[in-house]
Design a protein around this motif. Sequence first.
Motif, PDB file in Angstrom:
ATOM      1  N   PRO A 111       0.815  -1.222   0.000  1.00 33.87           N
ATOM      2  CA  PRO A 111       0.000   0.000   0.000  1.00 33.87           C
ATOM      3  C   PRO A 111       0.845   1.267   0.000  1.00 33.87           C
ATOM      4  O   PRO A 111       1.903   1.324   0.614  1.00 33.87           O
ATOM      5  N   VAL A 112       0.353   2.250  -0.721  1.00 36.42           N
ATOM      6  CA  VAL A 112       0.918   3.599  -0.712  1.00 36.42           C
ATOM      7  C   VAL A 112      -0.253   4.566  -0.593  1.00 36.42           C
ATOM      8  O   VAL A 112      -1.145   4.561  -1.445  1.00 36.42           O
ATOM      9  N   ALA A 113      -0.263   5.338   0.474  1.00 33.72           N
ATOM     10  CA  ALA A 113      -1.273   6.391   0.592  1.00 33.72           C
ATOM     11  C   ALA A 113      -0.885   7.468  -0.405  1.00 33.72           C
ATOM     12  O   ALA A 113       0.293   7.814  -0.522  1.00 33.72           O
ATOM     13  N   THR A 114      -1.837   7.987  -1.142  1.00 35.02           N
ATOM     14  CA  THR A 114      -1.520   8.940  -2.199  1.00 35.02           C
ATOM     15  C   THR A 114      -2.330  10.213  -2.019  1.00 35.02           C
ATOM     16  O   THR A 114      -3.533  10.151  -1.796  1.00 35.02           O
ATOM     17  N   VAL A 115      -1.644  11.342  -2.105  1.00 37.15           N
ATOM     18  CA  VAL A 115      -2.314  12.638  -2.037  1.00 37.15           C
ATOM     19  C   VAL A 115      -2.471  13.178  -3.454  1.00 37.15           C
ATOM     20  O   VAL A 115      -2.058  12.554  -4.417  1.00 37.15           O
ATOM     21  N   ALA A 116      -3.043  14.352  -3.556  1.00 38.58           N
ATOM     22  CA  ALA A 116      -3.291  14.966  -4.859  1.00 38.58           C
ATOM     23  C   ALA A 116      -1.986  15.257  -5.598  1.00 38.58           C
ATOM     24  O   ALA A 116      -0.908  15.320  -4.996  1.00 38.58           O
ATOM     25  N   ILE A 117      -2.104  15.463  -6.880  1.00 34.33           N
ATOM     26  CA  ILE A 117      -0.954  15.882  -7.681  1.00 34.33           C
ATOM     27  C   ILE A 117      -0.400  17.163  -7.077  1.00 34.33           C
ATOM     28  O   ILE A 117      -1.135  18.123  -6.822  1.00 34.33           O
ATOM     29  N   ASP A 118       0.900  17.165  -6.789  1.00 37.42           N
ATOM     30  CA  ASP A 118       1.609  18.273  -6.133  1.00 37.42           C
ATOM     31  C   ASP A 118       1.065  18.570  -4.738  1.00 37.42           C
ATOM     32  O   ASP A 118       1.247  19.659  -4.205  1.00 37.42           O
ATOM     33  N   GLY A 119       0.430  17.592  -4.098  1.00 34.50           N
ATOM     34  CA  GLY A 119      -0.198  17.782  -2.788  1.00 34.50           C
ATOM     35  C   GLY A 119       0.748  17.584  -1.617  1.00 34.50           C
ATOM     36  O   GLY A 119       0.432  16.865  -0.658  1.00 34.50           O
ATOM     37  N   ALA A 120       1.883  18.243  -1.654  1.00 34.84           N
ATOM     38  CA  ALA A 120       2.923  18.047  -0.643  1.00 34.84           C
ATOM     39  C   ALA A 120       2.476  18.438   0.760  1.00 34.84           C
ATOM     40  O   ALA A 120       2.800  17.759   1.735  1.00 34.84           O
ATOM     41  N   GLU A 121       1.742  19.530   0.879  1.00 34.80           N
ATOM     42  CA  GLU A 121       1.325  19.959   2.216  1.00 34.80           C
ATOM     43  C   GLU A 121       0.408  18.908   2.850  1.00 34.80           C
ATOM     44  O   GLU A 121       0.543  18.587   4.034  1.00 34.80           O
ATOM     45  N   ASN A 122      -0.510  18.345   2.073  1.00 38.42           N
ATOM     46  CA  ASN A 122      -1.371  17.293   2.614  1.00 38.42           C
ATOM     47  C   ASN A 122      -0.582  16.041   2.967  1.00 38.42           C
ATOM     48  O   ASN A 122      -0.919  15.333   3.916  1.00 38.42           O
ATOM     49  N   ALA A 123       0.469  15.746   2.217  1.00 37.64           N
ATOM     50  CA  ALA A 123       1.313  14.598   2.557  1.00 37.64           C
ATOM     51  C   ALA A 123       1.944  14.805   3.928  1.00 37.64           C
ATOM     52  O   ALA A 123       1.997  13.882   4.753  1.00 37.64           O
ATOM     53  N   ALA A 124       2.400  16.015   4.188  1.00 30.87           N
ATOM     54  CA  ALA A 124       3.002  16.320   5.488  1.00 30.87           C
ATOM     55  C   ALA A 124       1.964  16.234   6.602  1.00 30.87           C
ATOM     56  O   ALA A 124       2.248  15.699   7.685  1.00 30.87           O
ATOM     57  N   ILE A 125       0.781  16.746   6.354  1.00 36.53           N
ATOM     58  CA  ILE A 125      -0.280  16.685   7.368  1.00 36.53           C
ATOM     59  C   ILE A 125      -0.661  15.234   7.643  1.00 36.53           C
ATOM     60  O   ILE A 125      -0.831  14.830   8.803  1.00 36.53           O
ATOM     61  N   LEU A 126      -0.783  14.425   6.601  1.00 41.29           N
ATOM     62  CA  LEU A 126      -1.093  13.012   6.797  1.00 41.29           C
ATOM     63  C   LEU A 126       0.017  12.317   7.589  1.00 41.29           C
ATOM     64  O   LEU A 126      -0.260  11.524   8.499  1.00 41.29           O
ATOM     65  N   ALA A 127       1.266  12.617   7.277  1.00 39.64           N
ATOM     66  CA  ALA A 127       2.384  12.046   8.038  1.00 39.64           C
ATOM     67  C   ALA A 127       2.287  12.452   9.510  1.00 39.64           C
ATOM     68  O   ALA A 127       2.475  11.622  10.408  1.00 39.64           O
ATOM     69  N   ALA A 128       1.961  13.715   9.753  1.00 40.40           N
ATOM     70  CA  ALA A 128       1.817  14.193  11.135  1.00 40.40           C
ATOM     71  C   ALA A 128       0.657  13.487  11.827  1.00 40.40           C
ATOM     72  O   ALA A 128       0.745  13.134  13.012  1.00 40.40           O
ATOM     73  N   GLN A 129      -0.441  13.260  11.117  1.00 42.23           N
ATOM     74  CA  GLN A 129      -1.577  12.558  11.711  1.00 42.23           C
ATOM     75  C   GLN A 129      -1.213  11.115  12.063  1.00 42.23           C
ATOM     76  O   GLN A 129      -1.634  10.603  13.101  1.00 42.23           O
TER      77      GLN A 129
END
Length: 166
Positions: A111-129
């Motif tokens: 599995p790889v959780a995937t955020v939106a195209i160029d969605g770096a900020e959401n990737a960081a928030i998901l990592a923090a969560q």
Amino acid sequence: MENKKVAVIMGSDSDLPVVQKAVNKLKSFGIATEVHVMSAHRTPAQACAFSANAKENGFGVIIAAAGKAAHLAGVLAAHTTLPVIGIPIKSSTLDGLDALLATVQMPSGIPVATVAIDGAENAAILAAQILGVYNEDLASKLSDMKAEMEAKVLEKDQKLQESINQ
């Protein structure tokens, strides 16, 4: 529980303008972050070794950003039990759709959780969560962030109502 780091791996240094948003957001939460350039295709041995040793090296989450064929997140996920978050990077070829599809279409068991195209900020928030599940201080920072977002929207609505009702 000890504080875990987040690895931010990009397939090319040209991805840094997008990835920098994730790095900035992680730092705003006080999360230790390491940033590297590794390629699933050009440096596969290094990418695999990094991922295989990430847990022992104090990481709790890996964020992988790549464009075009975008195999980086899957290669990293194949070599670790840590959560991997993919950021599909918009490229000139297909505006990031190629990277999005490559990132989300992982085989069963990888599995790889995937955020939106160029969605770096959401990737960081998901990592923090993810890290915040076992870190109350981090969970509190996330709650504060969401409360600030709510306040901003309510403020915008109030201004809109005042403008419309004049």
